[in-house]
Scaffold this motif. Structure first.
Motif, PDB file in Angstrom:
ATOM      1  N   GLN A 130      75.897 -14.544 -25.294  1.00 13.98           N
ATOM      2  CA  GLN A 130      75.748 -13.637 -24.156  1.00 13.98           C
ATOM      3  C   GLN A 130      75.926 -12.207 -24.623  1.00 13.98           C
ATOM      4  OE1 GLN A 130      78.170 -14.471 -20.674  1.00 13.98           O
ATOM      5  NE2 GLN A 130      78.671 -16.445 -21.572  1.00 13.98           N
ATOM      6  N   TRP A 131      75.321 -11.278 -23.912  1.00 12.01           N
ATOM      7  CA  TRP A 131      75.544  -9.859 -24.214  1.00 12.01           C
ATOM      8  C   TRP A 131      77.031  -9.570 -24.070  1.00 12.01           C
ATOM      9  CZ3 TRP A 131      71.617  -7.204 -26.195  1.00 12.01           C
ATOM     10  CH2 TRP A 131      70.303  -7.568 -25.863  1.00 12.01           C
ATOM     11  N   SER A 138      75.987  -4.367 -24.065  1.00 14.05           N
ATOM     12  CA  SER A 138      74.783  -4.885 -23.405  1.00 14.05           C
ATOM     13  C   SER A 138      73.838  -3.737 -23.066  1.00 14.05           C
ATOM     14  CB  SER A 138      75.210  -5.599 -22.124  1.00 14.05           C
ATOM     15  OG  SER A 138      76.054  -4.739 -21.381  1.00 14.05           O
TER      16      SER A 138
ATOM     17  N   CYS B  24      71.575 -15.473 -23.607  1.00 13.05           N
ATOM     18  CA  CYS B  24      70.944 -14.148 -23.616  1.00 13.05           C
ATOM     19  C   CYS B  24      70.240 -13.895 -24.946  1.00 13.05           C
ATOM     20  CB  CYS B  24      71.986 -13.059 -23.389  1.00 13.05           C
ATOM     21  SG  CYS B  24      72.769 -13.128 -21.772  1.00 13.05           S
ATOM     22  N   HIS B  50      66.674 -17.351 -15.942  1.00 12.48           N
ATOM     23  CA  HIS B  50      67.787 -16.624 -16.557  1.00 12.48           C
ATOM     24  C   HIS B  50      67.846 -15.192 -16.010  1.00 12.48           C
ATOM     25  CE1 HIS B  50      70.547 -15.747 -20.048  1.00 12.48           C
ATOM     26  NE2 HIS B  50      70.167 -14.520 -19.712  1.00 12.48           N
ATOM     27  N   CYS B  54      70.775 -12.806 -14.620  1.00 15.01           N
ATOM     28  CA  CYS B  54      71.381 -11.961 -15.649  1.00 15.01           C
ATOM     29  C   CYS B  54      70.757 -10.568 -15.632  1.00 15.01           C
ATOM     30  CB  CYS B  54      71.210 -12.615 -17.020  1.00 15.01           C
ATOM     31  SG  CYS B  54      71.809 -11.592 -18.371  1.00 15.01           S
ATOM     32  N   CYS B  57      69.655  -9.093 -19.254  1.00 14.49           N
ATOM     33  CA  CYS B  57      68.363  -9.549 -19.781  1.00 14.49           C
ATOM     34  C   CYS B  57      67.210  -9.027 -18.929  1.00 14.49           C
ATOM     35  CB  CYS B  57      68.321 -11.074 -19.865  1.00 14.49           C
ATOM     36  SG  CYS B  57      69.352 -11.703 -21.210  1.00 14.49           S
TER      37      CYS B  57
END
Ligand SMILES: [Zn+2]
Lengths: 220, 102
Positions: A130-131, A138, B24, B50, B54, B57
């Motif tokens: 994940q970021w 991010s 991600c 996703h 998110c 992203c």
């Protein structure tokens, strides 16, 4: 040499080109229709040079490309279609020279071994992929007017800087894909890489450019 | 405090989803790949799902598309104010080369 019509002579009314050669048009009329090789350097060479330089990113190489393209255009002037844009026709020939150049350097440049991202990019993800939000690594918000800034001088200056920081092969792949819209399959041939290699090259180019723009353009 | 809880909840949720959905990191790869050719429907759906959840992203994809648009402008000599011009000396060299001609 039967094609021995020098550019100097072509532009000289007192000494017109021999009728059996291709360029028999009176120079006085030739600017309104068709090709006018004696004017190419003055009329188009700056445009062509910049077109090449943006893509090959080296002034010496860009100048050579333009020279090659103009000489090739002169030889191929029989194939010019009357009424087509002279600049467009010349740019098409230059484009082929540029693609040839990439095919050449594709073989010469060191093989790109990395199958993953460099640390600066990879460390933006945590162990779950994940970021990272702590510290915040991010993607940041670029602001509602980012889209309207894509033609701004500031954006382009940043993009130029960021492109120069990419590994050459990443940049080559990115230029072919995003500036020339060459199909992935063809780029694989030009750069002599596998589909997976190209995929990494483009992924890395985009991720690094995005981050570099965020640092050098959005945050200034 | 509140944001810490949010982060933990989010992580927990992503950990659960990670079993069935790409991370991600994987999505960033797929987003790039989707710009170079047609992905299978399953892949495209996993990106969309996703990205619904998110925001990072979502941003990432949007910004890559902006990069694509900006690069198109940059590639056009008449729109690009930052790349160098042909020097007078280089222009002379070209003229001489063309006078010598093929
Ligand atoms: Zn994500």
């Amino acid at each position: 040499m039967e094609l021995a019509v020098s550019f100097a002579r072509m532009s000289d009314d007192a000494n017109p080109a021999p009728p059996e050669t291709m360029v028999t048009r009176n120079p006085a009329h030739s600017s309104t229709d068709g090709l006018n090789p004696s004017e190419w350097v003055d009329a188009h060479s700056n445009y062509l040079f910049r077109y090449a330089l943006i893509r090959v990113r080296d002034e010496g190489v860009a100048e050579d490309m333009v020279q090659e393209a103009l000489l090739a255009a002169f030889k191929a002037r029989d194939h010019y279609t009357e009424g087509a844009s002279e600049r467009g026709w010349l740019t098409g020939i230059l484009r082929h020279k540029i693609l040839d150049h990439f095919r050449q350097v594709g073989r010469d440049r060191a093989i790109f071994h990395e199958q993953s991202l460099p640390p600066e990019l990879d460390e933006r993800f945590d162990d779950l992929g994940q970021w990272k939000t702590e510290p915040p690594l991010s993607p940041k918000v670029w602001g509602p007017d980012a889209a309207s800034q894509m033609q701004s001088k500031e954006f382009m200056a940043a993009l130029k800087q960021c492109l120069a920081k990419l590994p050459q092969r990443c940049a080559d792949a990115f230029v072919l894909r995003e500036m020339e819209a060459v199909d992935s399959k063809e780029i694989q041939e030009f750069l002599d890489v596998t589909a997976a290699n190209l995929w990494v090259l483009l992924h890395r180019a985009r991720m690094q450019l995005r981050l570099c723009l965020e640092k050098n353009w959005i945050n200034v | 405090m509140g944001s810490n809880l949010k982060t933990r909840l989010r992580r927990g949720m992503m950990r659960l989803m990670g079993r069935v959905m790409p991370s991600c990191k994987e999505i960033s790869e797929l987003v790039s790949a989707s710009m170079d050719g047609n992905l299978p429907m399953r892949r495209r759906l996993s990106i969309r799902f996703h990205i619904l959840m998110c925001s990072f992203c979502r941003r990432y994809e949007k910004q890559l598309l902006l990069l694509r648009i900006g690069t198109k402008h940059y590639a056009e000599p008449d729109e690009n104010p930052v790349e160098a011009s042909l020097s007078a000396a280089a222009s002379e060299r070209l003229k001489r080369a063309l006078e010598r001609k093929p």
